[in-house]
Write an enzyme that holds these catalytic residues in place. Structure first.
Site, PDB file in Angstrom:
ATOM      1  N   HIS A  97       0.835  -1.202   0.000  1.00  0.00           N
ATOM      2  CA  HIS A  97       0.000   0.000   0.000  1.00  0.00           C
ATOM      3  C   HIS A  97       0.873   1.257   0.000  1.00  0.00           C
ATOM      4  CE1 HIS A  97      -3.226  -2.767   1.190  1.00  0.00           C
ATOM      5  NE2 HIS A  97      -4.059  -1.827   0.789  1.00  0.00           N
ATOM      6  N   LYS A 129      -0.282   4.636   4.710  1.00  0.00           N
ATOM      7  CA  LYS A 129      -1.137   3.674   5.417  1.00  0.00           C
ATOM      8  C   LYS A 129      -0.537   3.372   6.785  1.00  0.00           C
ATOM      9  CE  LYS A 129      -3.672  -0.673   4.887  1.00  0.00           C
ATOM     10  NZ  LYS A 129      -4.936  -0.026   5.316  1.00  0.00           N
TER      11      LYS A 129
END
EC number: 1.17.1.8
Length: 267
Positions: A154, A158
């Site tokens: 990600h 995140k």
């Protein structure tokens, strides 16, 4: 359907505001942010890159909920748990895409599902939920000579790992093998870990750039390897999935539902 967006100033919040504008039968009824947010009083639609709607960002969910049917909640665990109580009291449909929820957080969520419909999922996209169904079936078909590893990547911002989607996929593999994920999960190996144990379900997390979400489940067996993957190219897939969940839950009996229920999948 009148919807409140929690975390309206964040990346997912802005995507949800845009998705509401693109969805027939959906109307933005409110935009929620933390009391200390500098976005309080700003037009939520303008923040999302749309023409002004007159819906200003507020920190008062109780007031917003008086004229709403549901809330779309992709925030952080503490905020989601605070929102749960108000949503239940007001009878709002609560679509929860927040990740990093603990067992105690889930217990709080379950405690209100006798009063309202809650759709909770680590991932709201059609593709990922189909992937989870395939992972479960693969795990059923292959014995423990095939090791299961879940790899995810990600964007750099995140804050939790493994991702909620990775845990969902790991749970699908555990369900397929009829074992408990808590007992089989191995996260973030480092150092002299010893040999891999049969039946372990491994997790590895990568962070960098602007990646919306890449997930792969690897079944590594003797002399062959099977990889099932999903690549999210835009977070709008999650936003439109959340809208689909909210519309599906409208009029449903109180209870805790998942995207598998929304999509009619056996996961």
């Amino acid at each position: 359907m009148r919807l409140i967006v929690a975390g309206a100033g964040g990346r997912m919040g802005r995507a949800l505001v845009r998705a509401i504008a693109e969805t027939d039968g959906a109307v933005l009824a409110g935009a929620l942010e933390a009391p200390e947010s500098e976005l309080i009083g700003k037009d939520a639609s303008v923040l999302a890159g749309l023409p002004a709607s007159g819906i200003e960002v507020s920190a008062d969910l109780w007031s917003l909920s008086a004229k709403a049917d549901g809330i779309l909640d992709f925030t952080v665990p503490a905020a989601t748990i605070a929102n749960v109580a108000v949503a239940a009291e007001r009878g709002l449909i609560h679509v929860i895409g927040t990740t990093g929820l603990s067992a105690s957080d889930m217990a709080v969520i379950r405690s209100v599902t006798s009063r309202t419909a809650v759709v909770q999922s680590g991932n709201m996209s059609l593709g990922v939920n189909l992937l989870a169904a395939l992972v479960k079936r693969m795990a059923q078909a292959l014995d423990e000579s095939f090791d299961v590893e879940v790899l995810e990547m990600h964007h750099r911002a995140k804050i939790d790992a493994p991702s909620g989607t990775a845990l969902m996929l790991g749970q699908a593999a555990a369900d397929g093998r009829k074992v408990g994920l808590d007992q089989r999960a191995v996260r973030g190996r480092d150092g002299l870990t010893g040999a891999r144990k049969a039946g372990d379900i491994g997790f590895a997390s990568l962070r960098g750039g602007t990646v919306s979400g890449d997930h792969s489940v690897i079944f590594a067996g003797p002399y062959e390897r099977i990889t099932l993957s999903h690549h999210a190219e835009d977070r709008m897939i999650f936003a439109h999935g959340a809208l689909k969940a909210a519309k599906w839950a409208f009029g449903k009996e109180p209870g805790l539902y998942s995207m598998s229920d929304v999509l009619g999948l056996d996961v």
